[in-house]
Design a protein around this motif. Structure first.
Motif, mmCIF file in Angstrom:
data_model
loop_
_atom_site.group_PDB
_atom_site.id
_atom_site.type_symbol
_atom_site.label_atom_id
_atom_site.label_comp_id
_atom_site.label_asym_id
_atom_site.label_seq_id
_atom_site.Cartn_x
_atom_site.Cartn_y
_atom_site.Cartn_z
ATOM 1 N N GLU A 58 4.521 -4.818 4.432
ATOM 2 C CA GLU A 58 3.341 -5.753 4.727
ATOM 3 C C GLU A 58 2.343 -5.044 5.379
ATOM 4 O O GLU A 58 1.584 -5.708 6.219
ATOM 5 C CB GLU A 58 3.817 -6.987 5.382
ATOM 6 N N VAL A 59 1.966 -3.890 5.030
ATOM 7 C CA VAL A 59 0.865 -3.004 5.875
ATOM 8 C C VAL A 59 0.172 -2.804 4.619
ATOM 9 O O VAL A 59 0.203 -2.247 3.502
ATOM 10 C CB VAL A 59 1.659 -1.531 6.376
ATOM 11 N N ALA A 60 -1.306 -3.047 5.125
ATOM 12 C CA ALA A 60 -2.305 -2.861 4.223
ATOM 13 C C ALA A 60 -3.164 -1.469 4.499
ATOM 14 O O ALA A 60 -4.113 -2.034 5.444
ATOM 15 C CB ALA A 60 -3.349 -4.028 4.114
ATOM 16 N N PHE A 61 -3.070 -0.628 3.882
ATOM 17 C CA PHE A 61 -3.979 0.536 4.316
ATOM 18 C C PHE A 61 -5.227 0.389 3.976
ATOM 19 O O PHE A 61 -5.670 0.142 2.848
ATOM 20 C CB PHE A 61 -3.346 1.997 3.831
ATOM 21 N N THR A 62 -6.348 0.790 4.855
ATOM 22 C CA THR A 62 -7.647 0.541 4.518
ATOM 23 C C THR A 62 -8.126 1.135 3.220
ATOM 24 O O THR A 62 -8.855 0.794 2.396
ATOM 25 C CB THR A 62 -8.410 0.997 5.735
ATOM 26 N N ALA A 106 -5.005 0.842 9.001
ATOM 27 C CA ALA A 106 -4.372 -0.207 8.331
ATOM 28 C C ALA A 106 -4.198 -1.465 9.020
ATOM 29 O O ALA A 106 -4.463 -1.637 10.482
ATOM 30 C CB ALA A 106 -2.895 0.307 8.290
ATOM 31 N N TYR A 107 -4.066 -2.503 8.346
ATOM 32 C CA TYR A 107 -4.011 -3.919 8.947
ATOM 33 C C TYR A 107 -2.708 -4.429 8.286
ATOM 34 O O TYR A 107 -2.076 -4.049 7.477
ATOM 35 C CB TYR A 107 -5.568 -4.670 8.561
ATOM 36 N N ALA A 108 -2.565 -5.851 8.803
ATOM 37 C CA ALA A 108 -1.514 -6.588 8.437
ATOM 38 C C ALA A 108 -1.956 -7.129 7.196
ATOM 39 O O ALA A 108 -2.895 -7.624 6.749
ATOM 40 C CB ALA A 108 -1.183 -7.698 9.266
ATOM 41 N N ALA A 109 -1.112 -7.096 6.118
ATOM 42 C CA ALA A 109 -1.436 -7.509 4.545
ATOM 43 C C ALA A 109 -1.420 -8.898 4.624
ATOM 44 O O ALA A 109 -0.815 -9.684 5.316
ATOM 45 C CB ALA A 109 -0.503 -6.881 3.551
#
Length: 403
Positions: A58-62, A106-109
């Motif tokens: 659940e990691v959203a890489f920029t 990265a942010y939380a997806a």
């Protein structure tokens, strides 16, 4: 001649399949999150698939999400593209710790909502504490540039000034926080670690400076910004200084002192992106394609590092994109089938067919080994680059070459 025509038709069919499946996958990934601003997981978790490592769940890489937004516009899915661009714009203004316009790596997806953008992390049962990754919460310079490129594409497509304003915020942060005047002048690697004491990275990356040169140039084309061309030229100058005429290749960047060239390593992206990211690249730079074939080739595709240990799907798509945009359709056609063979499910592509591949790079300044790896997992970056290549868009400029 009939056989040649038949082969070309087969390749065109493979390219069309690649467009259909990757565009559908990206569109469905956004739709699954609902309406509104959203960030997509870089490594989606499905039942029956290899388990995603905890630190990547659940990691959203920029970078991956910037690519996805650009690809979705190329796919004709402007609504979905805008949802991701909205999340990137939100992140430039609503960071939980910073007010200077930077984006995190990265942010939380998931849907983006609330007063600030959520950072990635997880509850570590063994430690009984919340865990975050020092790289993910840092701000690498290249990721700033890719966020800006996605935001500028959203502005070009929609003419909504909020995207332009967000792109200017993030680019201005790179100017103020990462510029290094010592020769060769350019932009350093960014910041690693946790606020308020994130560690400045003194090395300079050829790839990061390629990205910034393209992003500042894109801003200059879309808006009368007196600094944009100047900043683009600084970044381009760094790239030009790292062209090795004897070997016909680019050095990957500098050592941590920001001055000494790192001549031992090579990254595929740093070799080929200058050909499509920079305006009127010198004809001599075309020689890099021979270096890529001899040093980055793996099986029918390409690997990340020199003498690679496996196929890098994303990089293979990058070569296909460069070939398509550079008027070398035979090379691109050879790679459509290679990319199709990396299908995971629901139109997603694996990052690599191998269990894992090594990039030859380390993630952070305290690493004792080359620990930057890609895994045999469905990957947003690989899927988005395949869509970019197959649709014929130049992700650095928004221009197309259909054939």
């Amino acid at each position: 001649m009939a056989m040649a025509n038949s082969g070309a038709a087969l390749a065109d069919g493979s390219r069309a399949r690649l467009v259909h499946m990757t565009c559908a996958a990206l569109g469905q990934a956004v739709a699954a999150q609902g309406s509104g601003a959203v960030l997509l997981p870089s490594y989606p978790q499905w039942n029956g698939q290899a388990e995603v490592p905890q630190a990547l769940r659940e990691v959203a890489f920029t970078y991956d999400n910037a690519l996805a937004s650009i690809a979705l516009y190329a796919c004709g899915k402007s609504g979905a593209a805008q949802q991701v661009a909205d999340a990137l714009a939100f992140a430039t203004a609503r960071d939980p710790d910073y007010t200077d316009g930077r984006v995190r790596n990265a942010y939380a997806a998931g849907p983006v909502k609330g007063g600030s953008v959520a950072l990635p992390g997880y509850w570590n049962q063994a430690r009984g504490a919340w865990s975050q990754d020092a790289y993910q919460v840092g701000s690498a310079t290249g990721n700033q540039a890719w966020a800006a490129l996605a935001l500028l594409e959203a502005y070009r497509q929609s003419q909504q000034v909020r995207y332009l304003d967000a792109a200017r915020r993030v680019l201005d942060w790179t100017r103020l926080a990462t510029f290094d005047a010592q020769s060769p002048a350019g932009f350093t690697g960014g910041f690693y670690g946790f606020p308020p004491s994130a560690q400045a990275q003194g090395w300079k990356s050829t790839e990061h400076n390629v990205d910034l040169a393209a992003a500042w140039r894109a801003l200059a084309r879309l808006h009368d910004d007196p600094m944009a061309n100047e900043q683009a030229q600084i970044a381009r100058g760094f790239v030009e200084a790292h062209w090795d005429k004897e070997q016909g290749r680019f050095w990957i960047g500098t050592l941590p002192d920001g001055r000494t060239p790192q001549r031992e390593k090579s990254g595929l992206d740093a070799q080929i992106w200058p050909l499509i990211a920079l305006t009127d690249p010198p004809a001599d730079w075309q020689r890099v394609l021979a270096f890529v074939e001899s040093s980055h080739g793996y099986a029918e595709g390409y690997g990340f590092k020199q003498q690679p240990d496996g196929l890098w799907t994303e990089g293979t798509a990058q070569v296909a994109a460069v070939a398509q945009l550079q008027g070398q359709p035979a090379l691109a056609q050879r790679l459509w089938g290679v990319l199709l063979a990396q299908q995971a499910r629901d139109g997603w592509l694996y990052a690599t067919p191998q269990g894992s591949i090594n990039t030859g790079l380390s993630i952070g300044p305290d690493a004792t080994s080359d620990d930057f790896l890609y895994y045999h997992l469905p990957h947003l970056g690989a899927t988005a680059w395949a869509a970019i290549a197959a649709t014929g868009i130049n992700p650095f400029t928004g221009e197309y070459k259909a054939n």
